[in-house]
Each structure stands twice: as C-alpha cells, then as structure tokens.
Design a protein around this motif. Structure first.
Motif, mmCIF file in Angstrom:
data_model
loop_
_atom_site.group_PDB
_atom_site.id
_atom_site.type_symbol
_atom_site.label_atom_id
_atom_site.label_comp_id
_atom_site.label_asym_id
_atom_site.label_seq_id
_atom_site.Cartn_x
_atom_site.Cartn_y
_atom_site.Cartn_z
ATOM 1 N N UNK A 244 0.830 -1.206 0.000
ATOM 2 C CA UNK A 244 0.000 0.000 0.000
ATOM 3 C C UNK A 244 0.863 1.253 0.000
ATOM 4 N N UNK A 245 1.912 1.237 0.842
ATOM 5 C CA UNK A 245 2.775 2.424 0.907
ATOM 6 C C UNK A 245 3.586 2.598 -0.379
ATOM 7 N N UNK A 246 3.874 1.488 -1.053
ATOM 8 C CA UNK A 246 4.529 1.615 -2.368
ATOM 9 C C UNK A 246 3.644 2.409 -3.332
ATOM 10 N N UNK A 247 2.354 2.105 -3.294
ATOM 11 C CA UNK A 247 1.420 2.811 -4.181
ATOM 12 C C UNK A 247 1.213 4.259 -3.737
ATOM 13 N N UNK A 248 1.040 4.436 -2.438
ATOM 14 C CA UNK A 248 0.629 5.755 -1.925
ATOM 15 C C UNK A 248 1.793 6.676 -1.610
ATOM 16 N N UNK A 249 2.957 6.103 -1.370
ATOM 17 C CA UNK A 249 4.088 6.903 -0.905
ATOM 18 C C UNK A 249 3.899 7.348 0.539
ATOM 19 N N UNK A 250 4.944 8.034 1.060
ATOM 20 C CA UNK A 250 4.880 8.486 2.449
ATOM 21 C C UNK A 250 4.748 10.006 2.553
ATOM 22 N N UNK A 251 5.152 10.698 1.471
ATOM 23 C CA UNK A 251 5.368 12.142 1.614
ATOM 24 C C UNK A 251 4.447 13.001 0.772
ATOM 25 N N UNK A 256 -3.076 6.815 5.258
ATOM 26 C CA UNK A 256 -3.419 5.400 5.370
ATOM 27 C C UNK A 256 -4.011 5.131 6.756
ATOM 28 N N UNK A 257 -5.112 4.415 6.769
ATOM 29 C CA UNK A 257 -5.717 4.019 8.046
ATOM 30 C C UNK A 257 -5.829 2.504 8.078
ATOM 31 N N UNK A 258 -5.876 1.924 9.300
ATOM 32 C CA UNK A 258 -6.059 0.478 9.410
ATOM 33 C C UNK A 258 -7.182 0.153 10.391
ATOM 34 N N UNK A 259 -7.772 -0.989 10.171
ATOM 35 C CA UNK A 259 -9.008 -1.373 10.864
ATOM 36 C C UNK A 259 -8.911 -2.841 11.261
ATOM 37 N N UNK A 260 -9.037 -3.122 12.574
ATOM 38 C CA UNK A 260 -8.868 -4.506 13.046
ATOM 39 C C UNK A 260 -10.186 -5.178 13.417
ATOM 40 N N UNK A 261 -11.284 -4.474 13.328
ATOM 41 C CA UNK A 261 -12.592 -5.071 13.602
ATOM 42 C C UNK A 261 -12.651 -5.896 14.893
ATOM 43 N N UNK A 262 -12.042 -5.340 15.953
ATOM 44 C CA UNK A 262 -12.208 -5.864 17.321
ATOM 45 C C UNK A 262 -11.535 -7.187 17.639
ATOM 46 N N UNK A 263 -10.599 -7.629 16.815
ATOM 47 C CA UNK A 263 -10.078 -8.981 17.059
ATOM 48 C C UNK A 263 -9.064 -9.088 18.195
ATOM 49 N N UNK A 276 3.241 -2.341 13.315
ATOM 50 C CA UNK A 276 2.778 -1.702 12.071
ATOM 51 C C UNK A 276 3.109 -0.205 12.030
ATOM 52 N N UNK A 277 3.714 0.290 13.113
ATOM 53 C CA UNK A 277 3.902 1.739 13.231
ATOM 54 C C UNK A 277 4.750 2.320 12.100
ATOM 55 N N UNK A 278 5.697 1.503 11.607
ATOM 56 C CA UNK A 278 6.604 2.030 10.581
ATOM 57 C C UNK A 278 5.887 2.380 9.278
ATOM 58 N N UNK A 279 4.678 1.855 9.099
ATOM 59 C CA UNK A 279 3.908 2.195 7.896
ATOM 60 C C UNK A 279 3.082 3.466 8.092
ATOM 61 N N UNK A 280 3.248 4.089 9.253
ATOM 62 C CA UNK A 280 2.653 5.389 9.572
ATOM 63 C C UNK A 280 1.132 5.445 9.340
ATOM 64 N N UNK A 281 0.406 4.536 9.929
ATOM 65 C CA UNK A 281 -1.053 4.684 9.826
ATOM 66 C C UNK A 281 -1.525 5.866 10.680
#
Lengths: 459, 459
Positions: A244-251, A256-263, A276-281
C-alpha cells in the motif's frame, strides 16, 4: 418547541401503519465487505416503512444495517417499536422530538431486552429514522436541511439528555450551537455546492492484487485517504501495508488508516500496532471490544509515542458509551453509526459531545444504505456543530438499489437535495432481495447461502 | 479437556431439536416487581428446550428473564442461536466448553446484532444454560456440583478469555483457583448442609403499609438484609426510609440497601444519595445507566465519605463491562445476572474477575426463574472461587411454577440437590401461561394487558 416555520408540515398526516421488510444481499458469495472478525456477511437492511393517510401517498422509510442472519430478529423488533406510533400524527411526533425519542426508548418492557443497545436499539434506529424521513419529505427537504434550519434550542430539544449532564449540559450545548451560527449560512452554501463532506474509501480490503489495483484506481479518482483491514495475520498485514505504501508513498499527503474489527485484546492491540507503526497509519480502528472504554484509553496512551490515533464507534451502542469514550480521551476519532445509535436524535447528542471534547466525527459507512444516511450526518456536523470538514467513508457497492443513491464527485460526497433521508430502496430491489421469499433467494444462485444458513463454522 | 470422570456422561446423546417457548406471567396486574424505571412488568421467561435422542427422554432447559413485551423477540433469537447446536452430541459440546461458548457467540452474522449484548446475548444465555442443564442432568448432578467437581484447569477452560487478559490472565486464574482448593471439601459439605448462601429480600418495595408489614414479617423470618426501591420521589423516599429504620433500627445488625433502577444522571445520583445518607444504606444499586463505568466510579468516589457503597450489574451486558467496573474500582458490589450474561461460562469469568479485585458477588435475583439459577452461582462462588459467603436476593413469588423451586430456610438458600440447573417449569404452567395462546392469555382476566399490549404510556 417547533419554531422554524419551514420545518412545519402544511398537511396534518396520521401514521396509519408500520411494517418491516427483511432485505438481504448475497455479499458472502463474493466476500465483499469481509474482514478479520466478519468472514462473510450478507449485507442486509431491516426496513421500517411508515404509511400515512396523506393524499400524496407520503411514506417514511428507515432502515438498520445488519450482515445477514438475525435481520429477521431486528425486523420483529422494528414491528414492536413502530407499533407504538401507529395512529399518531406526524405533527404530534415532531413537535417535541426529544420527548418522542424518549417515549420510543422508554417502553419499560421493551427497554429490558436492551437496555438501549443491541437488537432493540438497532430497531429503534430504523423507526426513528423513518420518522425523520417522513418529516423531511413532508416539508420537502433533505434531512440535513431540516436540522440545519433549526434554532440551537430546537436542535438541543431533539436530544434525550438523560445520563449526559456530567459531560455536557443542555445549556452548554445551546451556547456551542449559538457560537456556530456565525458562518453557518456560508457553510450551508458550501454544502449546497457539494464541498462539505470529503470521502475516503475502504474498497481496498481484499486480496493483494485486487487491493493494489483498487488503491491505484481510487488514487486516480482523487481520493487522499485509504483504509486497510488488518488483524488476520501479522506477516501478511506487514506485506500488504508495504504494498500500500509503495502505491501511496509516504510524503505526498496520502493518508493510510487500518481497521482490526475488534479482534485483539488490549495488550495484543498495542503489540501488533507497534509492529505496524513504521507504515505510519493515521489511526487504528476498532482495536478491541467496542465496550472497552478503559481498554481503548490504554491503547491510545500506549500508541501516542508512535503517532497513531485510536478510532472506534461503529459497534458502540449508545450515547453513554460515546460520552465515556470522548470525555475520558479514549478515542481520537469518533465513528458514529447512523442506525446502531438510536437514529438522528441520538447522533445529534454524540455530535455535541464530540464537539465539546474536540474529537472529529468520521461516521461508519461500510454497509448497504449507510453512505446514504451518513452523508446527511456529516453535513449536519459540518454546517451546525463542528464547523469542520471531517472525512466520510465510502464503499462503492449496492448503491444501485436506492432511489436516490449517494454519489461521490472529485473526492467529495454530493450533498443530497431530494426530500427525505435517502435510504428508500427501489421497489424492484426490495421485491427481488426480500428474505426468504424474494426471487433472488428462491433462485439456484442463492443455494450455497441457503445451505449454510444455520451455521457458519464448525466447532 | 474433560478430566473429572464424574462429569463425563456415560451415554452418548445427540441434540435432536431446539425450540423456544414464550412464557409470561401477568405481574403487571398486581404491580409485583415494579420500580422507578419499570412501572409495570409482566415477568416472563423465554425458554430454550433442547431435546435429545436419549432413551430416558433427557432434555436441557434454559431460560432468560424478561418483563413482557419483547419476550417473543428473544425467543426468535434463541431459535437462531440454538439451531447451531442441533445435530451435535452433548459430548462434543462439553469437551471444551470455552470453545463451545466462543462458537456460539462468534457466528459473525448474529454477532453483528449485538455484539455480545442485548437480545442476542440474552438468547445466548438461555441456550448456554440449557446445555449446562443437559450436561448436569446427564451426570445426575446439580449444575453447581458439576462446577465444584472441576479441576482449576477445567474451570478456567470454560471461560472465553478474549478481551480479558489486560485484567486477568488464564494463568492467574488457575493459580487463584488452586489456592482455593484448600478448604474446598469443607465448603462443599457446608453447601450440602444449605449453609452456603445467605438470602436477603426485596419484597419490601411497595406501598408504605405493605412495605412496613413485609419488613416486619421478613424480619421475623430471620432475614438481616432488606432492600428498598428509591428514585421516584425524594420526599416519599425519605419518609419510606425513616419508616424502614423504625422497624429495623440502626444498631442491631439489620442492613438496609436501596435500589434506584438507573433513573438518575451521575450528579443527580450523588445529590440524591447525599440526602438519603442519614438512613445509613449499605449500598445504592443501579444509581445510573448500567453502561456508565466512569459514572459509577464518580458516584462511588463521591459517596465514600458517606459510607455508601455502589452496586450494579443486573443490566450489565457482558464480561467486558464487568472487567472495567471491577478493575477501575467503580463498584463495591458485583451483581451478576444469570442470563443477561451469556450463561454459566461468562458468569464464571466474572466470578474470577470479582475475586481478583476483591469485590463480593451478590447476584441479581428479582425475576421469575432467577433465584432458581443464582442459587447455583452463589454456591459456585463460595465453594470454588471466593470462599466467602455473599448475599443472594430472594423474591418470593412465582416459584410454584417450577418443578424444583428454590427454597429459603432460616435465612439461607437450600442448596439444590436435584440434577440440572433448576429452571425447568411445570408443563401445566407453561401451557397455561404460554403467550399468546395459553389459557390464561385467552381469558377475560388477561384483557387489560391484551388491551394495552402495544403501548404502555402516552407521549
């Protein structure tokens, strides 16, 4: 209580009947809308249809969103709640909407099987929203405009203040809304020009190839915010986020947001998100149980140093849970649901709470009919309450079944102008997908779902 | 997982069908069980009856308690949940009860309409308890004894640990239970002698004369604890409490409790209780919304200087809410409900949490069938978990409908010895009070309730 003349219907209409309809779409066949908690849902609407004695055939349509089995249970609850307003005039009901809401929620026998949560509250949402749809249609306005035309006193009068006053008082709310009267006319103009509600997409929740293609596609359409589902498998998630970050870039401003649906449990959520912090959600959505106020607070505090916010709300049952999440600083993004909360009135309460505690409202919209509803709610939030443009999720499927579907243009929701609350479905769609008698559900295509109706997983 | 030989049924039985029955008693005609929130309930049971292929006609009976309208909605949910275990053997289900519970709660489509709360969770309680009843009958023991005969590992294996580990881990729980093995045999003996569960009464919730007469009567019967309903009107409540203290005195060990059934906001609860403090109540029960963890904490802190404890739980939806109430110190008395929680398994989780945080468990029992259930749970708490005798509410009506009703002797519950979970109702009672077709509901006596079936209050 009603002082805004344009919100008073000219014709006196009586609600003559209330029925429910169980409409289900076979999304489990394609796994649309699946996530780590919900493996295969059949996106469904439990409808409440209020008919009236109006000569023009005026009807109120409200619905609540479910994911399949159990939609019939909600329909039965809708019938029980809606029966209580059959025989009433619309005028009686809207004269004091706070009182009407309290009346609907306070049937002590029905309250017991909640209280104010789960099936009976989902049903309440459908019924309350049907009343708002009826009201808005009767005065020829979209629901957001009915609310935008209210005085601060009228707005606050729609809220049931029981259990709220330790966090916000009625007087404080009036004061807040009065301050927001400044610039309101301009914000209404912006809404009319469809520049009130920026959209983001969660279409990118599927397999890697499909995900990459969808990300590229939505990026090209002008979106800046993208949400991915996580929580199934850490390695896989890291791989997906790196793609995802390859497509979207960082800068380049792509969020980008992430969703764990309560698991996760609370410590699991913290551990997983640190990785997952390094992907900067921007935020983690639903890291744990929606009932866990103190858990969300602990997660948010632990992730502060990583710059990750905590979001939740789509499964949060009522204003009392939101009061705690907001007043204790447990969440940084407030994700109301248009029908899990008890309809427009209770949403208005949560908008006021979110404003008071400075938390942006980003409604849950991943479900059939939800974008149709929430486009009104985000517009109300911008025009009347926060004065800030928050994001609104958009998922691009099943809109073809609605008479007035929500539409995205240039990354913004097109503000609805048709009278009502926008969730009325085409008659043909209702007939085809009505469960279990509709043509689709009787067809061969539906067999795999029919066969698995009773169970979804072995022990 | 099953290591205790006496808990393994000798016969392999398959569940061949699951039905629900909607049983309602017309308590609203006499206002039995009314309070400030619930003006006139019709005490009702939504039954789950599991039939088997056993040659002895073995059945499992579970129920959930409601107060009338909506009982049919819960019945429909029971059918949806129970359908998932039809065709399974009892052996499969009890082999790993934690897994079975998780299976029943984790149907993702049905989960959506909770999750783990309200109608679908009330239904889960009935189904899970029916499995426990079936299990206990199949090994010829009362449910409390099935649990008492478990190893610590087996006990802990009945719990779904999802969402709990920030407050208590599985290992901690095993450790706690192992420590309680000391003296367990003696506590079982005490239970067998019916000296495990002291009772208190809430019969004194009505008009002044009736209240005074009942207080005197129950005092004469040997009770030491008495609960009054408050929250309707301050002046009236002060008058009623002063009468109560005239009967009970202040210095002879008679304990007074008060119950507001959720009618107050947080600041209202504090103000009101400060004014009742001079009557020295031990605790205030349900001062505000059962969802308000932080609110209960604020109330408890404000009332500490007055020596008044805070109790809640009868409407608390699941272990995640109890986890927060207990771990944050929001309550001083933990009032679990036998069927609002998802049956025996989830109660076991809350017993462990309460033990860890040192809070006594005083189950909610004011409803038809609840004392029959909770006598088992309080016995389990005493014998296996806390080792302390906590109180248990007893309300003396509707017991005549049960095959093995709970019985009070010398202020103690008589420990159940018959196999099962004690909530099986007499066939004749079920037939007479089945709604809407039973003889009672077709009779002239039922007309006032039938006539008011749709609504209970005008707007």
């Amino acid at each position: 209580m009603l002082t805004t003349a344009s919100n008073i219907p000219s014709e006196v209409v009586t609600i003559t009947s209330a029925i429910s309809r169980d409409i289900r779409f076979p999304t489990s066949l394609t796994k649309d809308g699946s996530d780590a908690m919900n493996e295969s849902g059949d996106y469904s609407s439990a409808y409440c249809i209020l008919s009236t004695n109006s000569s023009s055939g005026l009807q109120g349509h409200g619905m609540t969103f479910t994911i399949g089995r159990g939609n019939d249970i909600v329909c039965r609850a809708i019938e029980a709640v809606a029966a209580r307003i059959v025989g009433r005039t619309l005028q009686e009901l809207i004269q004091d909407m706070g009182k009407t809401w309290r009346y609907l929620v306070a049937d002590s026998q029905l309250r017991w099987i909640g209280p104010e949560k789960g099936v009976i509250h989902l049903a309440l949402g459908a019924v309350v929203n049907a009343v708002w749809d009826l009201w808005a249609k009767s005065v020829g306005k979209p629901v957001w405009r009915v609310v935008a035309d209210m005085t601060p006193g009228e707005f606050v009068g729609c809220v049931d203040w029981r259990y709220l006053e330790d966090a916000i008082t009625r007087e404080e709310a009036v004061q807040m809304l009065q301050e927001m009267e400044v610039g309101k006319r301009e914000r209404v103009k912006e809404a009319e020009g469809s520049r009130a509600v920026p959209a983001y997409t969660t279409s990118a929740g599927y397999g890697e190839d499909k995900m990459k293609a969808l990300l590229e596609e939505t990026l090209a359409e002008g979106y800046k915010h993208f949400k991915l589902k996580v929580g199934g498998n850490l390695e896989q998630d890291m791989h997906r986020l790196s793609i995802a970050r390859e497509v979207l870039g960082y800068d380049n401003g792509n969020v980008l947001m992430v969703d764990a649906n309560q698991v996760w449990s609370v410590p699991e959520a913290i551990d997983y998100m640190k990785k997952l912090a390094k992907f900067k959600p921007w935020f983690i959505e639903e890291p744990t149980s929606p009932d866990d106020i103190l858990g969300h607070k602990a997660i948010r505090e632990a992730l502060k140093e990583d710059g990750i916010e905590v979001a939740t709300g789509e499964m949060c049952q009522n204003r009392v849970i939101f009061k705690q999440l907001l007043s204790s600083g447990a969440i940084g993004i407030c994700q109301i649901d248009a029908c899990r909360l008890g309809g427009v009135n209770e949403v208005m309460a949560v908008l006021l709470l979110a404003k008071k505690f400075g938390v942006p409202v980003v409604p849950h919209s991943g479900g059939v009919g939800l974008p149709e509803y929430t486009q009104h709610l985000s517009t109300i939030d911008y025009v009347c309450v926060s004065g800030k443009k928050s994001l609104l999720e958009f998922v691009d499927h099943l809109h073809e079944h609605f008479i007035h579907p929500s539409v995205i243009k240039d990354g913004y929701y097109t503000t609805p102008t048709e009278p009502g609350y926008s969730v009325q479905m085409k008659e043909a769609s209702m007939d085809e997908f009505e469960f279990p008698g509709g043509a689709f559900w009787q067809s061969e295509t539906a067999r795999p779902i029919r066969d698995h109706l009773k169970t979804d997983r072995p022990i």
